[in-house]
Design an enzyme around this catalytic site. Structure first.
Site, PDB file in Angstrom:
ATOM      1  N   ARG A  74       7.461   1.915   1.172  1.00  0.00           N
ATOM      2  CA  ARG A  74       7.543   0.370   0.951  1.00  0.00           C
ATOM      3  C   ARG A  74       7.813  -0.414  -0.476  1.00  0.00           C
ATOM      4  NH1 ARG A  74       3.687  -1.890   5.725  1.00  0.00           N
ATOM      5  NH2 ARG A  74       5.552  -0.484   7.195  1.00  0.00           N
ATOM      6  N   GLY A  87       0.897  -1.423   0.043  1.00  0.00           N
ATOM      7  CA  GLY A  87       0.082  -0.079   0.135  1.00  0.00           C
ATOM      8  C   GLY A  87       0.957   1.248   0.109  1.00  0.00           C
ATOM      9  N   SER A 127      -1.079  -5.317   5.429  1.00  0.00           N
ATOM     10  CA  SER A 127      -0.678  -5.439   6.800  1.00  0.00           C
ATOM     11  C   SER A 127      -2.308  -6.301   6.907  1.00  0.00           C
ATOM     12  CB  SER A 127      -0.057  -4.447   7.846  1.00  0.00           C
ATOM     13  OG  SER A 127      -1.028  -3.295   7.116  1.00  0.00           O
ATOM     14  N   ARG A 163       2.111  11.219  -7.932  1.00  0.00           N
ATOM     15  CA  ARG A 163       1.214  11.605  -6.697  1.00  0.00           C
ATOM     16  C   ARG A 163       2.359  11.131  -5.795  1.00  0.00           C
ATOM     17  NH1 ARG A 163      -4.832  11.931  -7.101  1.00  0.00           N
ATOM     18  NH2 ARG A 163      -5.021  12.714  -8.817  1.00  0.00           N
ATOM     19  N   ARG A 188      -0.039  -8.556  -3.481  1.00  0.00           N
ATOM     20  CA  ARG A 188      -0.075  -7.616  -2.635  1.00  0.00           C
ATOM     21  C   ARG A 188       0.323  -8.316  -1.541  1.00  0.00           C
ATOM     22  NH1 ARG A 188      -2.274  -4.033   0.733  1.00  0.00           N
ATOM     23  NH2 ARG A 188      -3.855  -5.079   2.445  1.00  0.00           N
ATOM     24  N   ASP A 190      -2.013  -6.118  13.885  1.00  0.00           N
ATOM     25  CA  ASP A 190      -2.553  -5.615  14.984  1.00  0.00           C
ATOM     26  C   ASP A 190      -4.000  -6.522  15.549  1.00  0.00           C
ATOM     27  OD1 ASP A 190      -2.895  -3.188  12.757  1.00  0.00           O
ATOM     28  OD2 ASP A 190      -5.382  -4.010  13.802  1.00  0.00           O
ATOM     29  N   ARG A 232       6.594  -3.247  12.106  1.00  0.00           N
ATOM     30  CA  ARG A 232       6.442  -3.329  11.045  1.00  0.00           C
ATOM     31  C   ARG A 232       7.079  -3.722  10.470  1.00  0.00           C
ATOM     32  NH1 ARG A 232       0.428  -0.605  10.222  1.00  0.00           N
ATOM     33  NH2 ARG A 232      -0.116  -0.980  12.514  1.00  0.00           N
TER      34      ARG A 232
END
Ligand code: HPA
Length: 232
Positions: A24, A20, A90, A43, A87, A204, A217
């Site tokens: 990363r 996402g 998390s 963007r 994909r 989480d 993470r």
């Protein structure tokens, strides 16, 4: 050139990893890809192509949520010829036995979004992973000694749900965790006849109210990125 991806056809590999967060994507490119070349910064949604153990691979951010994810996945498939979309993200665990850092391979994705409700005129399409990729990922995880959970997840349009207990309905039906993109990915891939899989790290727990720190993470992310690269 497409509307949201400032690349030429041919600059993007058939296998694309999709975190996402665009930073990363940069991390994967810098850490793992040989000869990585930046193909997009429109963007700030960084995308790179390079090679990993001799295979050509791209990695690109998609932003958060199904509308953003769908725009990039649509263009990657239809403008740039992507054939295998993985994909890496998390999720929030909905089942009590799931621990922080656990890995999930999303076999199917439920949703609370109107995207597919409209697309299928109220009927219930079941967004599903491509089985070849799913079973290859499961085998690759086992080889690394990772006990990945395989099952259904929820792709939600809402991160901050007003009702903290709302997840329980899904949990009762065995749904493992919640994220915000996979139902769209699997739907678009199915329509185009290309392969898609989502690999998730539990960041989480909705059951226990725990969450990983950002440093933790990062570490979990590397393990997931390496597993995804092994499928390229
Ligand atoms: N909800 C939606 N997406 C998420 C979550 C969550 O709790 N955790 C990580 N991604």
């Amino acid at each position: 050139m497409s509307v949201h991806i400032g690349a030429e056809r041919g600059e993007i590999a058939e296998t694309v990893l999709l975190p996402g967060d665009p930073r990363r994507a940069r991390f994967v490119a810098e850490e793992y890809l040989e000869g990585a070349v930046l193909f997009n910064e429109v963007r700030g949604m960084l995308g790179y192509t390079g090679s990993w153990r001799g295979s050509r691979v791209s990695v690109m951010g998609t932003g958060m949520g199904m509308p953003s994810h769908s725009i990039y996945v649509h263009e990657l498939i239809h403008e740039f010829g992507a054939k295998r979309l993985i994909r890496i993200g998390s999720c929030g665990a909905m089942q009590p036995e799931l621990q922080l850092h656990d890995l999930i391979l999303a076999m199917s994705a439920c949703f609370d979004s109107s995207l597919n409700t409209l697309r299928f005129q109220g009927m219930g399409f079941a967004p599903t992973a491509e089985y070849g990729l799913l079973s290859a990922a499961h085998a690759a995880a086992a080889e690394r000694g990772i006990a990945a959970r395989v099952g259904s997840i929820l792709s939600s349009d809402e991160f901050y749900n007003e009702d903290p207990e709302a997840y329980r309905l899904w949990a009762k039906y065995g749904v493992l965790a919640v994220e915000m993109e996979t139902a769209a990915l699997y739907t678009l891939a199915a329509r185009a006849g290309v392969q898609a899989l989502t690999i998730l790290t539990v960041s989480d727990s909705l059951v226990r109210g725990e969450a990983l720190s950002s440093a933790e993470r990062e570490r979990g992310f590397s393990r997931m990125a390496e597993l995804a690269l092994s499928l390229a």
